[in-house]
Design a protein around this motif. Structure first.
Motif, PDB file in Angstrom:
ATOM      1  N   PRO A   1       0.811  -1.225   0.000  1.00 45.32           N
ATOM      2  CA  PRO A   1       0.000   0.000   0.000  1.00 45.32           C
ATOM      3  C   PRO A   1       0.839   1.267   0.000  1.00 45.32           C
ATOM      4  O   PRO A   1       1.793   1.390   0.766  1.00 45.32           O
ATOM      5  CB  PRO A   1      -0.812  -0.120   1.300  1.00 45.32           C
ATOM      6  CG  PRO A   1      -0.833  -1.582   1.611  1.00 45.32           C
ATOM      7  CD  PRO A   1       0.471  -2.125   1.122  1.00 45.32           C
ATOM      8  N   ILE A   2       0.465   2.193  -0.850  1.00 47.39           N
ATOM      9  CA  ILE A   2       1.169   3.479  -0.920  1.00 47.39           C
ATOM     10  C   ILE A   2       1.043   4.234   0.397  1.00 47.39           C
ATOM     11  O   ILE A   2       1.970   4.935   0.825  1.00 47.39           O
ATOM     12  CB  ILE A   2       0.621   4.318  -2.082  1.00 47.39           C
ATOM     13  CG1 ILE A   2       0.891   3.626  -3.419  1.00 47.39           C
ATOM     14  CG2 ILE A   2       1.222   5.722  -2.080  1.00 47.39           C
ATOM     15  CD1 ILE A   2       0.341   4.363  -4.617  1.00 47.39           C
ATOM     16  N   SER A   3      -0.097   4.088   1.057  1.00 51.97           N
ATOM     17  CA  SER A   3      -0.301   4.791   2.328  1.00 51.97           C
ATOM     18  C   SER A   3       0.709   4.343   3.370  1.00 51.97           C
ATOM     19  O   SER A   3       1.206   5.160   4.161  1.00 51.97           O
ATOM     20  CB  SER A   3      -1.726   4.551   2.841  1.00 51.97           C
ATOM     21  OG  SER A   3      -1.961   3.159   3.043  1.00 51.97           O
ATOM     22  N   ARG A   4       1.023   3.043   3.395  1.00 49.01           N
ATOM     23  CA  ARG A   4       2.021   2.535   4.338  1.00 49.01           C
ATOM     24  C   ARG A   4       3.403   3.122   4.031  1.00 49.01           C
ATOM     25  O   ARG A   4       4.146   3.506   4.940  1.00 49.01           O
ATOM     26  CB  ARG A   4       2.076   1.014   4.271  1.00 49.01           C
ATOM     27  CG  ARG A   4       0.812   0.305   4.718  1.00 49.01           C
ATOM     28  CD  ARG A   4       0.590   0.492   6.187  1.00 49.01           C
ATOM     29  NE  ARG A   4      -0.576  -0.264   6.657  1.00 49.01           N
ATOM     30  CZ  ARG A   4      -1.153  -0.069   7.833  1.00 49.01           C
ATOM     31  NH1 ARG A   4      -0.680   0.849   8.647  1.00 49.01           N
ATOM     32  NH2 ARG A   4      -2.204  -0.784   8.194  1.00 49.01           N
ATOM     33  N   THR A   5       3.739   3.167   2.763  1.00 48.66           N
ATOM     34  CA  THR A   5       5.026   3.731   2.357  1.00 48.66           C
ATOM     35  C   THR A   5       5.109   5.212   2.719  1.00 48.66           C
ATOM     36  O   THR A   5       6.136   5.685   3.222  1.00 48.66           O
ATOM     37  CB  THR A   5       5.226   3.561   0.842  1.00 48.66           C
ATOM     38  OG1 THR A   5       5.091   2.183   0.504  1.00 48.66           O
ATOM     39  CG2 THR A   5       6.598   4.058   0.417  1.00 48.66           C
ATOM     40  N   PHE A   6       4.015   5.934   2.481  1.00 47.16           N
ATOM     41  CA  PHE A   6       3.975   7.356   2.833  1.00 47.16           C
ATOM     42  C   PHE A   6       4.181   7.550   4.330  1.00 47.16           C
ATOM     43  O   PHE A   6       4.971   8.415   4.759  1.00 47.16           O
ATOM     44  CB  PHE A   6       2.636   7.958   2.399  1.00 47.16           C
ATOM     45  CG  PHE A   6       2.433   9.370   2.854  1.00 47.16           C
ATOM     46  CD1 PHE A   6       2.928  10.430   2.112  1.00 47.16           C
ATOM     47  CD2 PHE A   6       1.743   9.648   4.033  1.00 47.16           C
ATOM     48  CE1 PHE A   6       2.749  11.744   2.532  1.00 47.16           C
ATOM     49  CE2 PHE A   6       1.567  10.948   4.465  1.00 47.16           C
ATOM     50  CZ  PHE A   6       2.069  12.004   3.713  1.00 47.16           C
ATOM     51  N   MET A   7       3.480   6.772   5.138  1.00 44.60           N
ATOM     52  CA  MET A   7       3.582   6.937   6.586  1.00 44.60           C
ATOM     53  C   MET A   7       4.984   6.599   7.088  1.00 44.60           C
ATOM     54  O   MET A   7       5.504   7.244   7.998  1.00 44.60           O
ATOM     55  CB  MET A   7       2.525   6.082   7.294  1.00 44.60           C
ATOM     56  CG  MET A   7       1.120   6.635   7.162  1.00 44.60           C
ATOM     57  SD  MET A   7      -0.127   5.748   8.119  1.00 44.60           S
ATOM     58  CE  MET A   7      -0.366   4.291   7.099  1.00 44.60           C
ATOM     59  N   PHE A   8       5.611   5.586   6.481  1.00 45.67           N
ATOM     60  CA  PHE A   8       6.958   5.210   6.910  1.00 45.67           C
ATOM     61  C   PHE A   8       7.958   6.314   6.595  1.00 45.67           C
ATOM     62  O   PHE A   8       8.724   6.737   7.471  1.00 45.67           O
ATOM     63  CB  PHE A   8       7.383   3.908   6.233  1.00 45.67           C
ATOM     64  CG  PHE A   8       8.758   3.453   6.645  1.00 45.67           C
ATOM     65  CD1 PHE A   8       8.942   2.711   7.799  1.00 45.67           C
ATOM     66  CD2 PHE A   8       9.875   3.768   5.882  1.00 45.67           C
ATOM     67  CE1 PHE A   8      10.203   2.288   8.194  1.00 45.67           C
ATOM     68  CE2 PHE A   8      11.146   3.354   6.262  1.00 45.67           C
ATOM     69  CZ  PHE A   8      11.308   2.616   7.421  1.00 45.67           C
ATOM     70  N   TYR A   9       7.958   6.790   5.348  1.00 47.24           N
ATOM     71  CA  TYR A   9       8.961   7.768   4.938  1.00 47.24           C
ATOM     72  C   TYR A   9       8.668   9.175   5.471  1.00 47.24           C
ATOM     73  O   TYR A   9       9.569   9.836   6.009  1.00 47.24           O
ATOM     74  CB  TYR A   9       9.054   7.815   3.411  1.00 47.24           C
ATOM     75  CG  TYR A   9       9.842   6.674   2.828  1.00 47.24           C
ATOM     76  CD1 TYR A   9      11.224   6.611   2.965  1.00 47.24           C
ATOM     77  CD2 TYR A   9       9.218   5.651   2.126  1.00 47.24           C
ATOM     78  CE1 TYR A   9      11.959   5.569   2.439  1.00 47.24           C
ATOM     79  CE2 TYR A   9       9.943   4.589   1.591  1.00 47.24           C
ATOM     80  CZ  TYR A   9      11.314   4.556   1.749  1.00 47.24           C
ATOM     81  OH  TYR A   9      12.031   3.517   1.225  1.00 47.24           O
ATOM     82  N   VAL A  10       7.436   9.631   5.311  1.00 46.39           N
ATOM     83  CA  VAL A  10       7.121  11.020   5.655  1.00 46.39           C
ATOM     84  C   VAL A  10       6.915  11.193   7.159  1.00 46.39           C
ATOM     85  O   VAL A  10       7.522  12.076   7.785  1.00 46.39           O
ATOM     86  CB  VAL A  10       5.888  11.501   4.880  1.00 46.39           C
ATOM     87  CG1 VAL A  10       5.526  12.936   5.290  1.00 46.39           C
ATOM     88  CG2 VAL A  10       6.142  11.428   3.383  1.00 46.39           C
ATOM     89  N   LEU A  11       6.055  10.349   7.757  1.00 47.71           N
ATOM     90  CA  LEU A  11       5.776  10.500   9.177  1.00 47.71           C
ATOM     91  C   LEU A  11       6.888   9.892  10.039  1.00 47.71           C
ATOM     92  O   LEU A  11       7.369  10.539  10.978  1.00 47.71           O
ATOM     93  CB  LEU A  11       4.430   9.851   9.514  1.00 47.71           C
ATOM     94  CG  LEU A  11       3.209  10.409   8.787  1.00 47.71           C
ATOM     95  CD1 LEU A  11       1.945   9.720   9.270  1.00 47.71           C
ATOM     96  CD2 LEU A  11       3.107  11.914   8.985  1.00 47.71           C
ATOM     97  N   GLY A  12       7.289   8.664   9.720  1.00 47.36           N
ATOM     98  CA  GLY A  12       8.283   7.986  10.532  1.00 47.36           C
ATOM     99  C   GLY A  12       9.682   8.558  10.382  1.00 47.36           C
ATOM    100  O   GLY A  12      10.232   9.157  11.309  1.00 47.36           O
ATOM    101  N   LEU A  13      10.272   8.402   9.197  1.00 45.86           N
ATOM    102  CA  LEU A  13      11.619   8.907   8.971  1.00 45.86           C
ATOM    103  C   LEU A  13      11.652  10.431   8.969  1.00 45.86           C
ATOM    104  O   LEU A  13      12.655  11.039   9.368  1.00 45.86           O
ATOM    105  CB  LEU A  13      12.173   8.366   7.647  1.00 45.86           C
ATOM    106  CG  LEU A  13      12.312   6.837   7.546  1.00 45.86           C
ATOM    107  CD1 LEU A  13      13.070   6.465   6.283  1.00 45.86           C
ATOM    108  CD2 LEU A  13      13.000   6.254   8.780  1.00 45.86           C
TER     109      LEU A  13
END
Length: 311
Positions: free
Chosen positions: A59-71
């Motif tokens: 899911p793109i949403s998971r990738t977004f949350m990992f890179y933008v919110l997490g990292l």
């Protein structure tokens, strides 16, 4: 723009926190943080690409949350004002440690890195991951009983003279940058991604402990806030420093205020997740019992009675 450490060296103003413009323009480069950030970004990207080659669209949403919110949150904390003034200001150091322990792991966990690894890995790699997730170490560190005790132990150091050593030592600063978020991630992973099987009784016990953590985790912040003596023994920073720098005592009180708030807020997601999980497990166990025949129920009752002491 780098922090201006030589400005405003005249009489101190009443302000004890940095202006908004300073918050957004103060930064520096932290090599350990950059290495960890790059490694995490590359590994997650490789995992997404590998999952895609296997026919699993991550899911793109998971990738977004990992890179933008997490990292992204990790980068802001590690390169921004909290890191720049982490040596001089108590509130910057304690806030940085608390956010790396509480905030960053939860935001990284939204990207489900363990679930991605389970999809991307196979063979020996998947076996190693499964052994690690089911190891005694992960059963200990991923237990809801361990998290409040670990957090309390870390934060209680801030009310001792050892806090000065932690704050002024380059080694401890590197440890905070690298190991604190990793420890936090290891603690929240079993909760967020359900890597361990639970019973309703075990979840209830963990919920009670986590509820108690609302009180215990706040103690270090309360002690820092209420003390009228500088606990780490370091006097107020003088010389070429910004005019908004607080006195040593006010710095300690600000650190207590922030730590108190973050410790309370960080326990709420754990309580919500454990409560929802308990309700689901309890409902499933009740349904499984309802589906038993009379003969199976009698056999289960007899087996339970034979296990009781003195029978």
């Amino acid at each position: 723009m780098f922090a201006d450490r030589t400005s405003c060296t005249g009489p101190r103003r009443a302000r004890v926190i940095p202006p908004i413009s300073t918050v957004f323009t103060t930064w520096h480069f932290d090599l350990p943080a950059a290495i960890l950030l790059a490694a995490a970004a590359v590994l997650y990207g490789v995992g997404v690409a590998t999952a895609g080659r296997k026919g699993h669209r991550w899911p793109i949403s998971r990738t977004f949350m990992f890179y933008v919110l997490g990292l992204g949150s990790y980068a802001v904390i590690s390169f921004g004002i909290l890191s720049v003034y982490s040596y001089e200001l108590r509130w910057a150091f304690t806030t940085r440690v608390a956010l790396l322990l509480f905030c960053v792991p939860w935001l990284v966990g939204l990207g489900k890195p363990v679930a991605l690894a389970e999809v991307a890995l196979d063979g020996a790699g998947r076996a190693i991951l499964d052994r690690f997730l089911n190891s005694r170490f992960m059963r200990l560190i991923g237990n809801a009983v361990f998290e409040p005790l670990f957090t309390l132990a870390i934060f209680m150091l801030f009310v001792t003279p050892f806090a000065a050593v932690l704050r002024t030592s380059p080694i401890s600063q590197i440890v905070a940058t690298v190991l604190i978020p990793l420890m936090g991630l290891l603690q929240v992973t079993p909760i967020m991604e359900e890597t361990r099987r639970h019973t309703a009784v075990a979840i209830t016990f963990e919920f009670i402990i986590s509820f108690g953590a609302l009180i215990f985790d706040a103690l270090p912040g309360i002690l820092l806030r209420l003390h009228n003596v500088v606990l780490d023994g370091i006097p107020t920073v003088t010389g070429a420093v910004p005019g908004w720098f607080p006195s040593a005592l006010r710095d300690q009180q600000l650190s207590g205020d922030i730590l108190w708030f973050l410790a309370e807020v960080a326990d709420i997601p754990v309580l919500i997740i454990l409560f929802v999980r308990w309700a689901r497990i309890d409902r499933g166990e009740a349904q499984a019992i309802d589906e038993l025949s009379d003969e199976e129920m009698d056999a289960l009752t007899q087996a339970h009675l034979h296990r009781q002491p003195g029978t």
